[in-house]
Design a protein around this motif. Structure first.
Motif, mmCIF file in Angstrom:
data_model
loop_
_atom_site.group_PDB
_atom_site.id
_atom_site.type_symbol
_atom_site.label_atom_id
_atom_site.label_comp_id
_atom_site.label_asym_id
_atom_site.label_seq_id
_atom_site.Cartn_x
_atom_site.Cartn_y
_atom_site.Cartn_z
ATOM 1 N N PRO A 144 0.802 -1.230 0.000
ATOM 2 C CA PRO A 144 0.000 0.000 0.000
ATOM 3 C C PRO A 144 0.831 1.274 0.000
ATOM 4 O O PRO A 144 0.345 2.331 -0.407
ATOM 5 N N PHE A 145 2.087 1.180 0.453
ATOM 6 C CA PHE A 145 2.943 2.360 0.423
ATOM 7 C C PHE A 145 4.395 1.928 0.586
ATOM 8 O O PHE A 145 4.804 1.490 1.664
ATOM 9 N N MET A 150 13.362 8.910 -1.782
ATOM 10 C CA MET A 150 12.679 10.196 -1.644
ATOM 11 C C MET A 150 12.674 10.907 -2.987
ATOM 12 O O MET A 150 13.734 11.151 -3.551
ATOM 13 N N PRO A 151 11.514 11.268 -3.545
ATOM 14 C CA PRO A 151 10.184 10.985 -2.999
ATOM 15 C C PRO A 151 9.881 9.483 -3.056
ATOM 16 O O PRO A 151 10.409 8.789 -3.923
ATOM 17 N N PRO A 152 9.035 8.993 -2.159
ATOM 18 C CA PRO A 152 8.778 7.555 -2.093
ATOM 19 C C PRO A 152 7.994 7.033 -3.285
ATOM 20 O O PRO A 152 7.296 7.771 -3.977
ATOM 21 N N MET A 153 8.095 5.718 -3.505
ATOM 22 C CA MET A 153 7.417 5.075 -4.627
ATOM 23 C C MET A 153 5.906 5.022 -4.426
ATOM 24 O O MET A 153 5.149 4.998 -5.385
ATOM 25 N N GLY A 154 5.455 4.954 -3.162
ATOM 26 C CA GLY A 154 4.025 4.925 -2.888
ATOM 27 C C GLY A 154 3.397 3.567 -3.141
ATOM 28 O O GLY A 154 4.051 2.532 -3.045
ATOM 29 N N THR A 186 8.661 -6.367 4.072
ATOM 30 C CA THR A 186 7.304 -5.806 4.142
ATOM 31 C C THR A 186 6.956 -4.970 2.913
ATOM 32 O O THR A 186 5.789 -4.890 2.523
ATOM 33 N N ALA A 187 7.964 -4.326 2.302
ATOM 34 C CA ALA A 187 7.707 -3.448 1.157
ATOM 35 C C ALA A 187 8.485 -3.903 -0.069
ATOM 36 O O ALA A 187 8.840 -3.089 -0.918
#
Length: 349
Positions: A144-145, A150-154, A186-187
């Motif tokens: 989900p995020f 930076m900026p993050p991939m989202g 987790t990401a």
């Protein structure tokens, strides 16, 4: 001075609590697929069965989610960009990919890095847009995020897509070993095989089409473990009497291709190397080294730069009962993706 340090301590504690809470949330919502999952097949046509001894054209292509074309670089390869394409450029890349697929009109299509609902591709369902007939999509990256860089991939929902006008009887997502431990997992990606079972007219045998995208940014052990599991799976299917075509982005160079496209950018990402002795007797890696299948994304594409790094990491594995007629890397000069498509022609013996 005491007040200053007290305020500073409060700020540090707040950051720690927020970071811990965020990691905890990612842990709760982490994508944790079962080892084997039955996948939904979207059927847009009745789908005819494959005929015995029929020639089949199979196209594979890592489309780079239509965000990594000629003007793009990428932070994981030494570039600067995260999203790598504004909306207009993204739309141009996606339309270019779609038009190429329609022009080629292959019998079977296996695509990698196909987004269905991601921030980097403006929440576009690329699977629906690029599908040609019946199709199945398997997630290998769902978060989900994604908080970096930076900026993050989202938000990311991405995976691999198999599409064809032929009948797909059933499809499975088979989880591959994940080399990343918590909290990095987790990401991160959860790699898999997308296996489509396709009936053959008048036969109890099936064509087992294996779409894959193996580990990229690991220490090498992940790719090795995933490739070993792939080999074991395709051997099991062949032992059942089935025909097996496995193809995709191996993130490993095929035997001998480094002689044609050597490493010239030693400070950046380097793929693994596949060994010709890896496969059992009668099996073969099927690839073409007349043109590269991938470029390094440390900078936008410049074919005149002698330091532009190329690889041949996209190709196939064929079981002994699949006859190779032709394989060709189609050199599109990375117009719409950081990979070139590969076209295979085979006959089921």
């Amino acid at each position: 001075m005491k007040r200053f340090f007290k305020v500073l301590l409060c700020i540090i504690l707040a950051v720690v609590v927020l970071a811990g809470g965020f990691i905890g949330w990612l842990s709760i919502v982490e994508y944790k697929p079962d080892p084997v999952m039955e996948l939904e097949i979207t059927r847009t046509s009745d789908g005819s069965k494959i005929q015995p001894n029929e020639d089949l054209n199979v196209l594979l292509w890592n489309i780079g989610y239509a965000g990594l074309g000629k003007a793009s670089d990428f932070f994981m390869d030494g570039g600067k960009s995260v999203k790598s394409a504004d909306r207009e450029t993204f739309t141009s890349y996606l339309n270019g990919i779609k038009n190429f697929l329609e022009e080629q009109n292959p019998d079977l299509v296996m695509l990698q890095e196909v987004d269905t609902d991601s921030s980097r591709t403006y929440s576009t369902n690329e699977a629906e847009i690029l599908a040609q007939g019946n199709y199945v999509h398997a997630l290998n990256y769902s978060c989900p995020f994604v908080p970096y860089p930076m900026p993050p991939m989202g938000k990311i929902n991405s995976g691999i897509l198999t599409t064809t006008e032929y009948e797909i009887d059933r499809a499975e997502r088979i989880a591959l070993p994940c080399p990343f431990s918590w909290p990095k997992s987790t990401a991160n990606l959860k790699r898999c095989l997308l296996v489509s079972y396709m009936p053959i007219e008048g036969s109890d045998k099936e064509l087992v089409l294996v779409n894959l995208h193996l580990e990229a940014y690991d220490d090498g052990e992940g790719k090795i473990a995933q490739t070993k599991m792939l080999r074991e799976f395709v051997e099991q299917e062949y032992a059942k009497g089935n025909y097996v075509i496995a193809g995709g982005d191996f993130n490993q160079t095929f035997p001998g291709t480094l002689d044609t496209f050597p490493i010239v950018q030693d400070d950046y990402w380097k793929p693994g190397v596949l060994d010709s002795s890896f496969l059992p007797e009668g099996w073969e890696f099927t690839y073409d080294n007349s043109a590269p299948t991938c470029r390094l994304l440390n900078q936008p594409y410049d074919k005149n730069d002698p330091l532009t790094q190329y690889y041949v990491i996209d190709g196939f594995i064929l079981s002994p009962n699949v006859q190779l007629n032709k394989v060709e890397n189609i050199d599109l000069e990375f117009e719409n993706s950081d990979h070139n498509p590969v076209m295979l022609n085979v006959t089921l013996k």
